[in-house]
Structures are given as C-alpha cells and as structure tokens.
Design an enzyme around this catalytic site. Structure first.
Site, PDB file in Angstrom:
ATOM      1  N   HIS A  87       0.893  -1.176   0.069  1.00  0.00           N
ATOM      2  CA  HIS A  87      -0.033   0.175   0.024  1.00  0.00           C
ATOM      3  C   HIS A  87       0.964   1.222   0.117  1.00  0.00           C
ATOM      4  CE1 HIS A  87      -3.164   2.948   0.838  1.00  0.00           C
ATOM      5  NE2 HIS A  87      -4.127   2.081   0.846  1.00  0.00           N
ATOM      6  N   GLY A 169       5.043  23.086   8.540  1.00  0.00           N
ATOM      7  CA  GLY A 169       6.205  22.399   8.579  1.00  0.00           C
ATOM      8  C   GLY A 169       7.220  23.060   7.389  1.00  0.00           C
ATOM      9  N   ASP A 170       8.511  22.516   7.731  1.00  0.00           N
ATOM     10  CA  ASP A 170       9.483  22.829   6.835  1.00  0.00           C
ATOM     11  C   ASP A 170       9.575  21.815   5.510  1.00  0.00           C
ATOM     12  OD1 ASP A 170       9.997  24.723   8.222  1.00  0.00           O
ATOM     13  OD2 ASP A 170      11.742  23.373   9.557  1.00  0.00           O
ATOM     14  N   HIS A 174      10.306  14.154   8.470  1.00  0.00           N
ATOM     15  CA  HIS A 174      10.642  13.481   9.733  1.00  0.00           C
ATOM     16  C   HIS A 174      11.373  12.196   9.391  1.00  0.00           C
ATOM     17  CE1 HIS A 174      10.672  11.500  13.495  1.00  0.00           C
ATOM     18  NE2 HIS A 174      10.308  12.222  14.154  1.00  0.00           N
ATOM     19  N   ALA A 177       9.411   9.041  10.355  1.00  0.00           N
ATOM     20  CA  ALA A 177       7.935   9.060  10.873  1.00  0.00           C
ATOM     21  C   ALA A 177       7.348   9.651   9.355  1.00  0.00           C
ATOM     22  CB  ALA A 177       7.461   9.621  11.727  1.00  0.00           C
ATOM     23  N   GLY A 178       8.214  10.242   8.352  1.00  0.00           N
ATOM     24  CA  GLY A 178       7.744  10.965   7.418  1.00  0.00           C
ATOM     25  C   GLY A 178       6.861  12.173   7.374  1.00  0.00           C
TER      26      GLY A 178
END
Length: 475
Positions: A87, A169-170, A174, A177-178
């Site tokens: 997936h 966010g930038d 992460h 964690a993406g």
C-alpha cells in the site's frame, strides 16, 4: 425545561503504516483510548498492505486530542526506513481523516484537522499535508497526488520542489516518521474485492476500468494489488460517496470486467466500518424488496426509541460521577448551550432569524467535550517524566484556560443577542428569554472561574499576559 444537550460526534479513521506487529498497533490503540469519551469502534491489520486502520469516535472536543496521541505513539514506534508493504504511504501515521457524524458539520471537521496539523508540527516536528475538504490547494484534494512517490520519493522531492512543501512544517520530512496527511471528508468505504487469480495485471485493468480518474465511476478510487499471503490479486477501492456510487454497482462492474479476462470474484472485504445505509441500499437492490425503507429495519426502530431516553440524562450521569471530568467548565458550556437553544426556540416561534442562536448552540455543545478533553490533556502532561514535562504542562494548561475563556466570550456575545431578542420578540416569550439570560450569566461566571484557576498554575508569562488581557474585558 424538557429537551436534550446536543451531542457532537466525530469519527476519525487514521491509517498507520504497521500491519504485522500487533503489539505496536495495540499501543497506538491504547494511546487513543486514553482520552475520556473516545470509543474504539474497529481496528484492522493487513500484513500484505503492512497497514492498520483504527476507527474511533467521540465528542468533537475530544477527538482531536485522541488523534494526536495516536500519531504521537506511532511516531515513536514506526520507522518508515524499515517499512515495506504493497500500500502506498508517506508517513508512520499516513492519513488522519475526520468525518462528521452528529451535531457537527464538515467545516467543523476542517477546523479540527487544521488544529491537529499545526500541533503535529509544533509538538512532534512531523510535517502535515491537508487533503479533501481541508485542502488549501485544488491539487491536494485527492490523496493520491500528495502520496505520489511515496515516502522515499517525497523525502527527496520536498527539498527541491516548492510545490511539494507541506501545509504545516519545513521542506524536510521527519527522518523516521515521514509526513502525515490530515483532512476532513464524508463517510468513505474502504472496500476490496478478491479475484480467483494471482495475475496482478488483471486486477490493475479492472481497477483502471472502474476508477473515476480513468473514466470509471465518479466516486471510486481503485488500484490492483497482490495478496501474496493468499496467492490472489485484489481490486482495492475507496468509495468516497456510497449514495452516489453504491457498493452493489461497483461489485457488479468488477464481476463483469473480471469475466472478460476469464476471472471471477472469490470474495470481498470491508476495511474498517461501513454506514448501515450502504448495506440497506445493497440489500434493497439485490433482494428487489418492494416498498423498502430504513424504518423497516428492526435496529433502526430500536435506535429511534433509545434516542428518546438519552441526551440530557446521560450528560447528568457523567457530571454526577465521582470523576474529575466533565466538571464545572463543561457544565458552564452546557448552560450556555441551553441558553442558545432557548434563543433559537423563541426566534423560530416569533418568525425572527434563528441562525446565530443555532450556531451558538453547536459551539457550546462542542465546548462541553473540549473542556473535558483539555483537562485530560493536563493530566496526561503531568504523567510525563519530570525532566520533560515542563513545556507539555504549559501547553496543556494554556489550552485548559483558553477553552473556558472562549466559552465566556461567546456567552457574552450570546447575552447581547438575547437582549436584542427580548426587545423584538412578543411579550409572551419573556420567561423563556429571562431563563436564557440567567443561564448565560451562569455560564460566563462558571467559565471565568475555570480560566482563573488554570492561569494560577501557568508560568509562561507571555501566554499568561495574553489570556489576562482577554480576561480583563469581563471586569
């Protein structure tokens, strides 16, 4: 007075990139369940997809907190650098949709999605993309556009391509964690049909024939995937509006398309939960029952009867229980909700505009749950290790003070509307308006007491100053 406190119920169906380690999924479920008022409705694990789907629901004020805790736990447990599955995914917590169920609108769920998105970035440094009704750009309405390239592709592309910058966010995912996709949508049915062949190309051709983006059904998204554990090919689908494109029509289309390639359906599966109405429509179509309607269903009639006996008594039972929540803040919001409901009643009977009172009623009803959830957030913050809890406690206390302050401000505005109503409504409604005004004053006094007690525990001077400035308007 007779009547009920309006319930607000929001469903949340987060998808996490873990479908093989049940212990990790259990930990995520427990984090979600830790929020008062949240009910876990379903959980599904799929080893081939390496993905889990958790369905939970609760008051609008609590569901965002529960979603945050689930994502927070997933970020600590799931490393996408070690993840494989059929997936598509870009995040440990891959997608978090909010669905209006009762007493809330899609716009309310958009607000919850935005609040969660900001919080995930501020607290966890996980960038967030908004999709479906919460999308800020047309190309991000569809989830597949955001997930293009998956974690590995997006990780590189976001650094160089401004079009792929997250909404919160930038331009950097992460490390483990993406990113997370958060949104608001109508009910979606995750529906898979398994074929009696392992030929993946057949499943892909069928998926292409039925999905909207390739000229198929308007509210169908689909793809062909292999089920290695069963040596089968699967047509995996999301039905985004089952009332416009019902399940039975999709099932029949897949059956006809499969026959073209000498294949057949061996079974289908529902991932997560499904609205009862979708099954009723399918039963009506296949059974060809004449004069069918939902009130012929026994469970529907029982639910109607049960609804007549719930509402206010349920809330009072919770309020009377020897637990910290719901407490005075929730009671203050409930008092304001009743005042707004009386205002709506009088305006309606007097043939005057009632929309503002209805909006107030919904806001205060949601605030009943938000107040309880904010207090639970404070308790959770104090449970963190002593050397880490400082900023979490300050954030939680700020939220616990902000919610009742918003109630007090909104109740003050409601009081002005009630005064205007008293000047225009017929004299026979005087007692109803007087009751509403008394409830409004009680709501303001109770809410402000909750603000002050939380302010007394805060240490963040800039945050305290901002709240005190708003509080001073009531002096």
């Amino acid at each position: 007075m007779s009547g009920t406190v309006t319930r607000t119920i929001v469903e949340c169906v987060p998808n996490f990139s873990e479908g093989r380690d049940a212990a990790k999924v259990d930990a995520i479920v427990e984090a979600i369940r830790s929020v008062r008022g949240i009910a876990i409705l379903d959980r599904e694990l799929d080893a081939d997809h390496n993905r889990s789907v958790i369905t939970f629901a609760g008051p609008a004020g609590a569901v965002g907190e529960a979603a945050f805790r689930g994502v927070e736990r997933a970020v600590g447990l799931i490393d996408l650098r070690q993840h494989t599955g059929v997936h598509p995914r870009i995040g440990a917590a891959d997608v978090v949709p909010f669905v209006p169920v009762e007493g809330v609108t899609l716009d309310d769920c958009v607000r919850i999605a935005n609040e969660l998105g900001q919080r995930l970035w501020d607290r966890l440094r996980v960038p967030v993309y908004l999709y479906e009704a919460a999308a800020r750009r047309p190309d991000r309405v569809n989830l597949e556009n955001i997930r293009r390239g998956q974690f590995e592709g997006l990780r590189d592309d976001v650094r160089a391509n401004p079009d792929r910058r997250p909404d919160f966010g930038d331009a950097e995912l992460h490390a483990s964690a993406g990113a997370t996709v958060v949104g608001a949508r109508k009910f979606l049915i995750a529906y898979n049909i398994n074929l009696n062949t392992a030929d993946l190309e057949i499943a892909r051709k069928i998926a292409k024939a039925i999905r909207f983006s390739s000229g198929g059904f308007r509210y169908v998204k689909s793809m062909g995937v292999p089920l290695a554990s069963r040596n089968l090919a699967q047509v995996s689908m999301n039905l985004t509006d089952f009332e416009q494109t019902p399940m039975h029509r999709v099932f029949e289309a897949v059956r006809v398309e499969a026959a073209r390639y000498g294949a057949a359906i061996v079974g289908s599966e529902i991932v997560g939960l499904i609205p009862k109405r979708a099954l009723e429509m399918t039963a009506e179509w296949y059974l060809q029952a004449e004069n069918f309607h939902p009130r012929l269903v026994l469970e529907n009639r029982l639910a109607e009867a049960a609804a007549m006996n719930g509402g206010l008594n349920d809330f009072l039972e919770e309020l009377a229980a020897p637990t910290a929540t719901p407490g005075g803040g929730s009671a203050a919001a409930a008092a304001a909700a009743m005042a707004a409901a009386l205002g709506a009643m009088v305006a309606g009977l007097a043939k005057l505009p009632a929309e503002a009172f209805d909006t107030d009623r919904k806001f205060f009803a949601e605030a009943v749950g938000r107040d309880a959830a904010s207090y639970e957030g404070v308790r959770a913050a104090y449970k963190k290790p002593k050397d880490e809890r400082g900023p979490f406690v300050e954030q939680a206390l700020h939220e616990a003070a902000k919610v009742p302050l918003e109630v007090a401000e909104a109740a003050a505005a409601l009081g002005e509307r009630l005064r205007a109503l008293a000047a225009t409504a017929p004299e026979k409604f005087g007692s109803d308006i007087a009751t509403a005004q008394s409830l409004t004053r009680a709501a303001i006094e109770g809410a402000l007491a909750n603000v002050r007690i939380n302010l007394a525990s805060m240490k963040d001077e800039p945050a305290i100053a901002g709240l005190r400035e708003r509080l001073a308007r009531f002096q």
